[in-house]
Design an enzyme around this catalytic site. Structure first.
Site, PDB file in Angstrom:
ATOM      1  CG  ASP A 330      62.169 -22.533 -42.014  1.00 57.87           C
ATOM      2  OD1 ASP A 330      61.914 -21.229 -41.703  1.00 57.87           O
ATOM      3  OD2 ASP A 330      62.555 -23.415 -41.203  1.00 57.87           O
ATOM      4  CG  LEU A 357      59.464 -24.102 -39.368  1.00 59.82           C
ATOM      5  CD1 LEU A 357      58.243 -23.514 -40.102  1.00 59.82           C
ATOM      6  CD2 LEU A 357      59.066 -24.585 -37.743  1.00 59.82           C
ATOM      7  CG  ASP A 358      63.973 -25.606 -44.501  1.00 59.89           C
ATOM      8  OD1 ASP A 358      63.208 -26.250 -44.941  1.00 59.89           O
ATOM      9  OD2 ASP A 358      64.455 -24.470 -44.946  1.00 59.89           O
ATOM     10  CG  HIS A 359      68.500 -26.716 -40.118  1.00 60.01           C
ATOM     11  ND1 HIS A 359      69.613 -27.238 -40.493  1.00 60.01           N
ATOM     12  CD2 HIS A 359      68.276 -25.567 -40.623  1.00 60.01           C
ATOM     13  CE1 HIS A 359      70.409 -26.190 -41.389  1.00 60.01           C
ATOM     14  NE2 HIS A 359      69.642 -25.163 -41.330  1.00 60.01           N
TER      15      HIS A 359
END
Length: 474
Positions: A330, A357-359
């Site tokens: 991310d 972006l990850d979550h």
């Protein structure tokens, strides 16, 4: 984001637009504040996941209507930084290693990622430094080189370093062009096959994914968030790691809720994996594209070997373009795609208030799996779904190319996203944190933000020690 995020996501998932009014939002000022519309992205990703879960649960339970979905910005904002709220016996984890940071170069900035020992070793080897090199040693070398040179040298050695780019520069980059041309959520129907029929549901709470078997071959936030969410919803999730690549204990504690964890050397024990695959419903992969192909674990090979399987593939940059086989995280995607320059400036880069972006991609991936399970129950065939952090970044940054430094205009006019409860501010996360004992200590953790009427409010089990479970289904 130039139109309603929730409507756009639900359309990409192939969902029935008639279900959108089932979603309501508790908006809270102060949650995930940023120049970019991070709160709107986070809210849409969680809402889509919750609606996909409610839809599947209603179908399996024979309910007359899909349960109502309630998205609370406080719960979402807390969950999107779950790794920061985690405590183990009162100890807060360290999120980034000393060599994972921004560095000034001769002509700009780069950001590196060296949390894992093998990534740190490759970074230092690429720079010609000894294993005991300090931050000052690295800083001195970077200051003498261009950002582009550092990026190519480190990636060439298998490490991770990305040069800071503006949104305009990324839009003109060959990988940026490739990413922009793809859907946010790629969905492919694979063949027609008789599949294992999931039994009807009648439990309390309603667990839409009860009885679904998920092989979790993911690492580091996005993929584990997706499978952690499927576990919340009742899936039997078995995370499989190579014994030679141990997971960071704190990362495992944060994203291991609801799952079991085992180690398996695919080079020497393929028979065990194939036995698990034979009765799996879903395989989620989060390694760089191509990394698992030599084990016959590409999406295409899996779908061919196990008709009816749902394969969910996650990558950093997308499984295409010149960066299609590169590693990424991310923080690095934020730097490449113009996010870091927008949240700060090209002269002093910034970051999002969360690894959004990850979550966000994690909840989208879970939503795509849930919708694929619903579609499979109707049509009896498998699915391959693909998401990429860089494509989620493109969605977040849509429209910022003309004004790098200013705040992005938000569109909150969509009726489905209008708040239907009292407007409250987000000051403290306490209401969305919980504590419980586990096999790895007393945990303080963020509660799940995915919520619908009659659904689960917490995971059925805490994480246990990494890699200590048997390689079998529960």
């Amino acid at each position: 984001m130039t139109h309603s995020p929730m409507v756009a996501v639900w359309e990409e998932l192939g969902g029935d637009p008639a279900l959108l009014p089932r979603v309501s939002t508790v908006a809270r000022e102060g949650a995930l504040e940023a120049r970019l519309p991070v709160r709107e992205l986070a809210r849409a990703c969680v809402a889509a996941c919750a609606l996909a879960a409610a839809e599947l649960g209603a179908r399996r339970a024979g309910l007359p209507e899909v349960p109502a979905v309630r998205v609370d910005d406080g719960a979402v904002a807390t969950a999107f930084v779950s790794e920061r709220h985690l405590q183990i016996d009162g100890r807060a984890p360290v999120s980034f290693a000393p060599l994972s940071r921004f560095w000034r170069t001769a002509d700009g900035w780069v950001r590196t990622h060296a949390n894992y020992p093998h990534h740190r070793a490759r970074l230092l080897a690429a720079l010609g430094l000894a294993d005991d090199a300090t931050v000052a040693d690295v800083d001195g070398l970077f200051a003498e080189r261009s950002a582009a040179e550092v990026e190519e040298t480190v990636y060439g050695a298998g490490g991770l370093a990305v040069a800071l780019r503006t949104a305009k520069e990324w839009a003109a980059h060959e990988q940026g062009i490739a990413v922009a041309g793809r859907p946010l959520i790629e969905r492919e129907r694979v063949g027609t096959a008789r599949v294992r029929v999931l039994p009807p549901l009648d439990g309390d709470p309603l667990l839409p994914a009860a009885g679904v078997r998920v092989l979790d071959l993911t690492r580091v936030i996005a993929g584990p968030v997706a499978t952690r969410t499927l576990a919340l919803l009742g899936a039997d999730v078995l995370r499989v790691d190579a014994p030679r690549l141990p997971e960071d204990p704190d990362a495992h504690a944060d994203t291991g809720f609801g799952k079991r964890s085992t180690t398996l050397d695919l080079a020497t024990d393929r028979s065990t994996f194939e036995r698990l695959l034979a009765t799996a419903d879903v395989v989620v992969t989060g390694y760089r594209p191509g990394a698992l192909d030599r084990y016959g674990l590409s999406p295409e090979a899996l779908a061919e070997r196990k008709p009816g399987l749902i394969v969910a593939q996650l990558s950093a940059w997308g499984a295409y373009g010149p960066w299609g086989e590169r590693r990424g995280f991310d923080s690095l995607v934020q730097v490449a795609t113009g996010i870091a320059a927008t949240e700060g400036s090209p002269d002093q880069p910034g970051a999002l208030p969360a690894q959004a972006l990850d979550h966000g991609t994690g909840y989208l991936l879970a939503a795509a799996v849930l919708r694929a399970l619903t579609e499979r129950s109707e049509q009896g065939d498998g699915r391959v779904v693909r998401l990429a952090l860089a494509r989620t970044a493109a969605w977040l940054t849509d429209g910022i190319e003309q004004d790098e430094a200013g705040p992005v205009e938000r569109d909150e006019a969509a009726p489905v996203e209008r708040q239907r409860a009292q407007d409250l501010a987000y000051h403290r996360p306490d209401a969305w944190l919980a504590e419980r004992d586990s096999g790895i200590g007393r945990l303080r953790y963020a509660l799940p933000p995915v919520s619908f009427a009659g659904g689960p409010a917490d995971w059925a089990r805490p994480p246990g020690p990494w890699g200590t479970d048997s390689a079998r289904w529960a």
